[in-house]
Design a protein around this motif. Sequence first.
Motif, mmCIF file in Angstrom:
data_model
loop_
_atom_site.group_PDB
_atom_site.id
_atom_site.type_symbol
_atom_site.label_atom_id
_atom_site.label_comp_id
_atom_site.label_asym_id
_atom_site.label_seq_id
_atom_site.Cartn_x
_atom_site.Cartn_y
_atom_site.Cartn_z
ATOM 1 N N GLN A 76 44.700 4.290 -34.613
ATOM 2 C CA GLN A 76 44.947 5.931 -34.485
ATOM 3 C C GLN A 76 44.435 6.270 -33.122
ATOM 4 O OE1 GLN A 76 42.758 4.091 -36.642
ATOM 5 N NE2 GLN A 76 41.586 5.833 -37.679
ATOM 6 N N PHE A 77 43.617 5.640 -32.515
ATOM 7 C CA PHE A 77 42.826 5.983 -31.433
ATOM 8 C C PHE A 77 43.512 5.243 -29.979
ATOM 9 C CE2 PHE A 77 39.184 6.189 -34.580
ATOM 10 C CZ PHE A 77 39.386 7.553 -34.506
ATOM 11 N N LYS A 78 43.464 5.765 -28.903
ATOM 12 C CA LYS A 78 43.818 5.166 -27.770
ATOM 13 C C LYS A 78 42.505 4.741 -27.086
ATOM 14 C CE LYS A 78 47.196 8.845 -26.712
ATOM 15 N NZ LYS A 78 46.468 9.849 -27.190
ATOM 16 N N TYR A 79 42.567 3.521 -26.361
ATOM 17 C CA TYR A 79 41.553 2.973 -25.730
ATOM 18 C C TYR A 79 41.825 2.818 -24.203
ATOM 19 C CZ TYR A 79 40.390 1.851 -30.349
ATOM 20 O OH TYR A 79 39.976 2.002 -32.155
ATOM 21 N N GLU A 80 40.982 3.121 -23.355
ATOM 22 C CA GLU A 80 41.007 2.834 -22.212
ATOM 23 C C GLU A 80 39.850 2.220 -21.420
ATOM 24 O OE1 GLU A 80 42.410 5.986 -18.803
ATOM 25 O OE2 GLU A 80 43.580 6.325 -20.629
ATOM 26 N N ALA A 81 39.805 1.317 -20.564
ATOM 27 C CA ALA A 81 38.701 0.579 -19.887
ATOM 28 C C ALA A 81 38.501 1.774 -18.709
ATOM 29 C CB ALA A 81 39.195 -0.678 -19.107
ATOM 30 N N GLY A 82 37.185 1.738 -18.556
ATOM 31 C CA GLY A 82 36.668 2.850 -17.426
ATOM 32 C C GLY A 82 35.312 2.317 -17.234
ATOM 33 N N ASN A 83 34.516 3.299 -16.556
ATOM 34 C CA ASN A 83 33.078 2.790 -15.907
ATOM 35 C C ASN A 83 32.072 3.253 -16.896
ATOM 36 O OD1 ASN A 83 33.961 2.233 -13.419
ATOM 37 N ND2 ASN A 83 34.096 4.505 -13.112
ATOM 38 N N ASP A 84 32.395 3.984 -18.132
ATOM 39 C CA ASP A 84 31.364 4.188 -18.962
ATOM 40 C C ASP A 84 31.772 4.274 -20.468
ATOM 41 O OD1 ASP A 84 28.508 4.661 -19.809
ATOM 42 O OD2 ASP A 84 28.508 6.592 -18.495
ATOM 43 N N PHE A 85 31.026 4.577 -21.589
ATOM 44 C CA PHE A 85 31.711 4.731 -22.665
ATOM 45 C C PHE A 85 31.630 6.254 -23.194
ATOM 46 C CE2 PHE A 85 30.008 0.420 -22.691
ATOM 47 C CZ PHE A 85 30.783 -0.177 -23.314
ATOM 48 N N SER A 86 32.628 6.592 -23.647
ATOM 49 C CA SER A 86 32.623 8.279 -24.054
ATOM 50 C C SER A 86 34.009 8.204 -25.060
ATOM 51 C CB SER A 86 32.846 8.962 -22.880
ATOM 52 O OG SER A 86 34.010 8.818 -22.465
ATOM 53 N N TRP A 87 33.836 9.295 -25.919
ATOM 54 C CA TRP A 87 34.866 9.546 -26.659
ATOM 55 C C TRP A 87 35.315 11.053 -26.287
ATOM 56 C CZ3 TRP A 87 38.655 9.768 -30.112
ATOM 57 C CH2 TRP A 87 38.847 10.817 -30.833
ATOM 58 N N ASN A 88 36.710 10.858 -26.087
ATOM 59 C CA ASN A 88 37.288 12.282 -25.678
ATOM 60 C C ASN A 88 38.200 12.531 -26.712
ATOM 61 O OD1 ASN A 88 38.589 14.416 -24.706
ATOM 62 N ND2 ASN A 88 39.189 13.643 -22.674
ATOM 63 N N PRO A 89 37.665 13.887 -27.737
ATOM 64 C CA PRO A 89 38.538 14.074 -28.799
ATOM 65 C C PRO A 89 39.765 14.970 -28.458
ATOM 66 C CG PRO A 89 36.536 15.755 -28.597
ATOM 67 C CD PRO A 89 36.336 14.492 -27.456
ATOM 68 N N SER A 90 39.953 15.342 -27.199
ATOM 69 C CA SER A 90 41.057 16.033 -26.692
ATOM 70 C C SER A 90 42.273 15.210 -26.576
ATOM 71 C CB SER A 90 40.518 17.033 -25.608
ATOM 72 O OG SER A 90 40.352 16.134 -24.306
ATOM 73 N N ASN A 91 41.976 13.958 -26.195
ATOM 74 C CA ASN A 91 43.219 13.133 -26.094
ATOM 75 C C ASN A 91 43.069 11.903 -27.163
ATOM 76 O OD1 ASN A 91 41.212 11.616 -24.772
ATOM 77 N ND2 ASN A 91 42.441 11.826 -22.898
ATOM 78 N N ASP A 92 42.149 11.959 -27.898
ATOM 79 C CA ASP A 92 41.907 11.028 -28.989
ATOM 80 C C ASP A 92 41.714 9.478 -28.295
ATOM 81 O OD1 ASP A 92 41.967 12.322 -31.260
ATOM 82 O OD2 ASP A 92 43.970 12.199 -31.482
ATOM 83 N N THR A 93 40.803 9.687 -27.180
ATOM 84 C CA THR A 93 40.825 8.223 -26.606
ATOM 85 C C THR A 93 39.316 7.731 -26.304
ATOM 86 O OG1 THR A 93 42.751 9.004 -25.105
ATOM 87 C CG2 THR A 93 40.952 7.101 -24.212
ATOM 88 N N ILE A 94 39.004 6.654 -26.674
ATOM 89 C CA ILE A 94 37.988 5.994 -26.548
ATOM 90 C C ILE A 94 37.677 5.283 -25.080
ATOM 91 C CG2 ILE A 94 36.191 4.088 -27.374
ATOM 92 C CD1 ILE A 94 37.297 4.818 -30.194
#
Length: 154
Positions: free
Chosen positions: A17-35
């Motif tokens: 149910q969530f989107k996942y995106e590789a990046g430089n750090d860990f965070s949860w963005n509730p506005s686009n449901d992305t981890i």
Amino acid sequence: MQLTTSLINNIKSLYPQFKYEAGNDFSWNPSNDTIYYAVEHLNGLDQMLHELAHALLDHRNFSKDIELISLERDAWRYAKNELATKLEHKIQDSSIESHLDTYRDWLHKRSTCPKCESTGLQQDSSHYSCITCGQGWRVNDARSCGLRRYVIKK
Ligand SMILES: [Zn+2]
Ligand SMILES: [Zn+2]
């Protein structure tokens, strides 16, 4: 434990149910449901499960800094007791405590009066005032785990 492709795929298939995106750090963005996650991090799996816990617990907004600490604590507890168990991983209490310490330090810095060093009272998401000397001060907006890096020096 470091995050591996198979761990990431496993998490994705358990929680599609969530989107996942590789990046430089860990965070949860509730506005686009992305981890967002960082692969090269040493304790990546702990962090990933922590962000996933924020997502599953539907952590969105908080208005007082003190609420952030309690959200952080809840997310770590859930990550350790529910998520890590499911993935046959163990999150060490010492690791949780050191993360929470970061937030306690952050809260301490934000809430200390720049004039007299007393602990201030938070008025809204970006203002504190001192009950001892009456001084008021602004802090930057805090929304996610990552924001400890943007603490304004007093
Ligand atoms: Zn003061
Ligand atoms: Zn967090």
